[in-house]
Motif scaffolding. Structure first.
Motif, PDB file in Angstrom:
ATOM      1  N   ILE A  79       0.844  -1.191   0.000  1.00 18.45           N
ATOM      2  CA  ILE A  79       0.000   0.000   0.000  1.00 18.45           C
ATOM      3  C   ILE A  79       0.883   1.245   0.000  1.00 18.45           C
ATOM      4  N   LEU A  80       0.561   2.171  -0.902  1.00 15.82           N
ATOM      5  CA  LEU A  80       1.296   3.428  -1.005  1.00 15.82           C
ATOM      6  C   LEU A  80       0.304   4.580  -0.966  1.00 15.82           C
ATOM      7  N   ARG A  81       0.380   5.388   0.081  1.00 11.28           N
ATOM      8  CA  ARG A  81      -0.508   6.550   0.222  1.00 11.28           C
ATOM      9  C   ARG A  81       0.196   7.770  -0.371  1.00 11.28           C
ATOM     10  N   LEU A  82       0.295   7.769  -1.689  1.00  7.95           N
ATOM     11  CA  LEU A  82       1.094   8.778  -2.394  1.00  7.95           C
ATOM     12  C   LEU A  82       0.582  10.187  -2.160  1.00  7.95           C
ATOM     13  N   GLY A  83      -0.732  10.357  -2.111  1.00  8.80           N
ATOM     14  CA  GLY A  83      -1.282  11.693  -1.926  1.00  8.80           C
ATOM     15  C   GLY A  83      -0.922  12.327  -0.599  1.00  8.80           C
ATOM     16  N   GLU A 117      -5.608  10.213  -2.576  1.00 14.25           N
ATOM     17  CA  GLU A 117      -6.281  11.316  -1.898  1.00 14.25           C
ATOM     18  C   GLU A 117      -5.246  12.349  -1.439  1.00 14.25           C
ATOM     19  N   GLY A 118      -5.451  13.578  -1.831  1.00 14.68           N
ATOM     20  CA  GLY A 118      -4.505  14.643  -1.509  1.00 14.68           C
ATOM     21  C   GLY A 118      -3.503  14.924  -2.608  1.00 14.68           C
ATOM     22  N   LEU A 119      -3.553  14.151  -3.701  1.00 13.91           N
ATOM     23  CA  LEU A 119      -2.596  14.354  -4.794  1.00 13.91           C
ATOM     24  C   LEU A 119      -2.905  15.635  -5.536  1.00 13.91           C
ATOM     25  N   ASN A 120      -1.884  16.393  -5.858  1.00  9.63           N
ATOM     26  CA  ASN A 120      -2.017  17.547  -6.739  1.00  9.63           C
ATOM     27  C   ASN A 120      -0.692  17.779  -7.456  1.00  9.63           C
ATOM     28  N   VAL A 135      -7.447  16.214 -10.837  1.00  7.60           N
ATOM     29  CA  VAL A 135      -6.204  16.569 -11.514  1.00  7.60           C
ATOM     30  C   VAL A 135      -5.505  15.333 -12.088  1.00  7.60           C
ATOM     31  N   PHE A 136      -5.976  14.137 -11.713  1.00  4.68           N
ATOM     32  CA  PHE A 136      -5.290  12.920 -12.140  1.00  4.68           C
ATOM     33  C   PHE A 136      -5.199  12.777 -13.663  1.00  4.68           C
ATOM     34  N   PRO A 137      -6.278  13.060 -14.454  1.00  5.05           N
ATOM     35  CA  PRO A 137      -6.141  12.951 -15.908  1.00  5.05           C
ATOM     36  C   PRO A 137      -5.016  13.807 -16.474  1.00  5.05           C
ATOM     37  N   VAL A 138      -4.812  14.992 -15.868  1.00  5.62           N
ATOM     38  CA  VAL A 138      -3.716  15.853 -16.319  1.00  5.62           C
ATOM     39  C   VAL A 138      -2.370  15.194 -16.024  1.00  5.62           C
ATOM     40  N   LEU A 139      -2.237  14.690 -14.798  1.00  7.81           N
ATOM     41  CA  LEU A 139      -0.988  14.029 -14.430  1.00  7.81           C
ATOM     42  C   LEU A 139      -0.767  12.769 -15.260  1.00  7.81           C
ATOM     43  N   PHE A 181      -3.007  -1.564 -14.819  1.00  4.92           N
ATOM     44  CA  PHE A 181      -3.514  -0.451 -14.029  1.00  4.92           C
ATOM     45  C   PHE A 181      -5.044  -0.479 -13.993  1.00  4.92           C
ATOM     46  N   LEU A 182      -5.597  -0.300 -12.792  1.00  5.88           N
ATOM     47  CA  LEU A 182      -7.034  -0.113 -12.613  1.00  5.88           C
ATOM     48  C   LEU A 182      -7.227   1.161 -11.791  1.00  5.88           C
ATOM     49  N   VAL A 183      -7.960   2.127 -12.353  1.00  5.18           N
ATOM     50  CA  VAL A 183      -8.095   3.445 -11.727  1.00  5.18           C
ATOM     51  C   VAL A 183      -9.537   3.663 -11.283  1.00  5.18           C
ATOM     52  N   TYR A 184      -9.700   4.071 -10.013  1.00  2.00           N
ATOM     53  CA  TYR A 184     -11.016   4.382  -9.453  1.00  2.00           C
ATOM     54  C   TYR A 184     -11.011   5.839  -8.984  1.00  2.00           C
ATOM     55  N   SER A 185     -11.967   6.619  -9.485  1.00  2.00           N
ATOM     56  CA  SER A 185     -12.084   8.016  -9.042  1.00  2.00           C
ATOM     57  C   SER A 185     -13.140   8.112  -7.950  1.00  2.00           C
ATOM     58  N   GLY A 186     -13.005   9.120  -7.111  1.00  2.00           N
ATOM     59  CA  GLY A 186     -13.983   9.329  -6.047  1.00  2.00           C
ATOM     60  C   GLY A 186     -14.128   8.105  -5.162  1.00  2.00           C
ATOM     61  N   ASN A 187     -15.387   7.701  -4.917  1.00  2.00           N
ATOM     62  CA  ASN A 187     -15.665   6.532  -4.077  1.00  2.00           C
ATOM     63  C   ASN A 187     -16.089   5.316  -4.899  1.00  2.00           C
TER      64      ASN A 187
END
Length: 586
Positions: free
Chosen positions: A217-221, A273-276, A314-318, A334-340
């Protein structure tokens, strides 16, 4: 594109078919070399489609009852040779391509692996894949001096090269040499991460996924990536990443024994969460790409799945910025989930048992992974401090440099600009004292760098380039207004050069600004010089020069999470012809 046919050097009855390609990318946001490497990797991965064509015609020949193919004879010698029987023009080309495959297949039965062993530790293998593993292992036993890696380790490199034995052998040998040179086999025993890393690096192991793969687990944000790079340095950060990969392989072996089936890769769950945009500043991206290059070269096929949750807007930009550096095979994992959207059916429960989902993601399992947070600037280390390590260096250079600045002895670096409208970018932190940052254009070339006598302490970097005899406005000119920098501030910015030549970046103790010609000091300048908090200051800096076409839209030097974004000038972001620039933001 170049295609070559030749006789195999070890068996003249085999025909080698080699295909190569070259690619030259002239402009890609300053990362042209990296894009070229990744593009070639993608090309290599696509070669397997050519293999499918070869297998198709091989099956055609087998269906026709053809088991032997005579060697091809040049036209000038064909009259002297016994004519070959062929089924048609299209088959002739196919036979040349498949000759080596047929000959290889005829020799597969010489050696076999135990079926139970394959099923228990390696997984499903075709006869050809099994043969490739045996051949590469035998070659290592005959020629390699040192410890022979396990079959599952060899198999990763074969899979990474689509079971091309020659390419897998080259990649594996380079990796084995690298491991021996830097003693990577002992990294889990020798690497002792700094105490603060366990608090601010928001990553750790957490049970396993539903298929038995170890779960990381990596809490990158929540991570202060910039602060970690400046506190650890790239050397220690890379060593920590390598230790994670080594631990992952070790856990895969343990889970193979526990679950009774081969587990050769691990799953990574990344919480954004918290990524920018503060997580993608240019020096950090540069360090990240270097780490990815080392990991891909030495730990292929170890990532089984990457689950990304709580992806912000902002994730699509990154992702647009980062995705070109990720090959197709990895991207498919890769599997990407936005929001909840990660909650409920179709979310994490499809890959992770419900009772193992971490509490911070709404699960009931207490997760011990650190929450991260801002790294105090008091922990930032200069490259001299980072050099005092007993480890064999994995990298010989660092991205960030550091220097001491003394009263009356500024620190200066020279940058040569070959083309006008180039962009000088910078990113620096004031670790001690208050400084003034200046940029000059010099008409004279500095002779020899001078070091201040008071900075003779070993490991102290202080270089002066502007001679005392130089006259401001005559020998050199100021191209930006001086920027006052306070202790603890982070400064990012850029300058679009107007002329080619030499540019000098200067950090000096906060005091009276230089004047051209004779002039009396102002009262404000005198008071400022008396209020200097320290005669010895410290700065950590990074600079890079970009062509103007690479700068627009590129990943420039963005702010750390200590403050807001860098504010580039309108001239920088709107037109590369403008001579404006930015010396701001804290």
């Amino acid at each position: 594109l170049k295609v070559t046919f030749c006789v195999h050097p070890e068996n003249e009855d085999w025909t080698c078919f080699e295909q190569s390609a070259s690619l030259d990318i002239k402009s890609f946001f300053g990362f042209e070399n990296t894009v070229e490497k990744i593009a070639m990797k993608q090309y290599t991965a696509n070669i397997k489609r050519g293999k499918e064509v070869i297998e198709y015609y091989l099956n055609e020949l087998i269906a026709e009852g053809i088991t032997e193919i005579p060697r091809w004879v040049p036209p000038e010698k064909r009259a002297l040779s016994k004519p070959a029987i062929v089924a048609g023009v299209s088959k002739r080309c196919a036979r040349r391509l498949t000759e080596r495959v047929v000959c290889c297949a005829s020799n597969l039965s010489a050696d076999k692996l135990d079926a139970d062993y394959i099923e228990r530790y390696l997984g499903q293998l075709t006869p050809m894949q099994e043969s490739c593993l045996i051949r590469l292992r035998q070659w290592l036993q005959e020629t390699h001096k040192g410890k022979i890696p396990k079959d599952e380790h060899i198999l990763r490199f074969l899979r990474a090269r689509d079971f091309n034995v020659d390419k897998a052998r080259e990649m594996l040998c380079q990796s084995l040499t690298w491991r021996k040179q830097y003693q990577v086999d002992y990294i889990l025993e020798t690497w002792r991460p700094p105490a603060f890393l366990q608090e601010y690096y928001a990553g750790g192991w957490h049970f396993h996924d539903s298929e038995g793969r170890p779960l990381y687990i990596l809490r990158l944000g929540q991570m202060d990536t910039k602060g970690l790079v400046k506190a650890l340095g790239e050397e220690a950060l890379l060593r920590h990443v390598l230790s994670i990969n080594e631990e992952g392989q070790k856990r895969c072996e343990e889970n193979t024994k526990i679950f009774g089936r081969p587990i050769t890769s691990w799953t990574c769950l990344v919480d954004l969460e918290g990524l920018n945009m503060r997580h993608l500043w240019r020096p950090g991206v540069k360090a990240l790409l270097r780490i990815i290059e080392v990991v891909e070269a030495n730990y292929p096929e170890t990532l089984g799945r990457l689950l990304i949750v709580r992806a912000p807007r902002v994730f699509p930009v990154l992702w647009t910025l980062v995705s070109p550096f990720i090959n197709d095979n990895t991207r498919q994992k890769f599997l990407v989930y936005s929001g909840n959207n990660y909650q409920g059916v179709g979310g994490l429960v499809d890959y992770i048992d419900k009772e193992i989902i971490p509490d911070f993601l709404g699960g009931g399992c207490m997760c011990t992974v650190p929450e991260g947070g801002l790294v105090p600037k008091s922990l930032y280390q200069t490259e001299e401090a980072l050099e005092n390590s007993d480890h064999i260096k994995l990298w010989t250079e660092t991205i960030y440099q550091s220097a001491h600045v003394f009263k009356g002895a500024p620190h200066e670096i020279v940058i040569e600009i070959l083309e006008g409208s180039s962009v000088i970018t910078w990113d620096f932190d004031i670790l001690k004292g208050d400084l003034v940052f200046n940029i000059f254009h010099s008409k004279r070339s500095p002779q020899n760098s001078k070091k201040d006598p008071s900075a003779s302490t070993p490991g102290v970097n202080n270089v002066q380039l502007i001679e005392k005899s130089w006259v401001l406005g005559v020998d050199y000119s100021m191209v930006e207004s001086p920027l006052m920098c306070r202790e603890g501030e982070s400064i990012q910015g850029s300058h679009i050069t107007r002329w080619p030549g030499l540019y000098i970046l200067q950090w000096k103790v906060n005091g009276p600004a230089p004047v051209s010609g004779p002039a009396l000091p102002r009262v404000d300048d005198v008071l400022a010089s008396l209020q200097v908090s320290s005669h010895k200051c410290k700065v950590m800096y990074y600079t890079e020069v970009l062509a103007s076409e690479d700068f627009r839209g590129s990943m420039t030097s963005l702010e750390s999470c200590h403050s807001g974004f860098s504010q580039l000038s309108g001239g920088t972001t709107s037109s590369s012809q403008s001579q404006s620039s930015s010396l701001v933001s804290r």
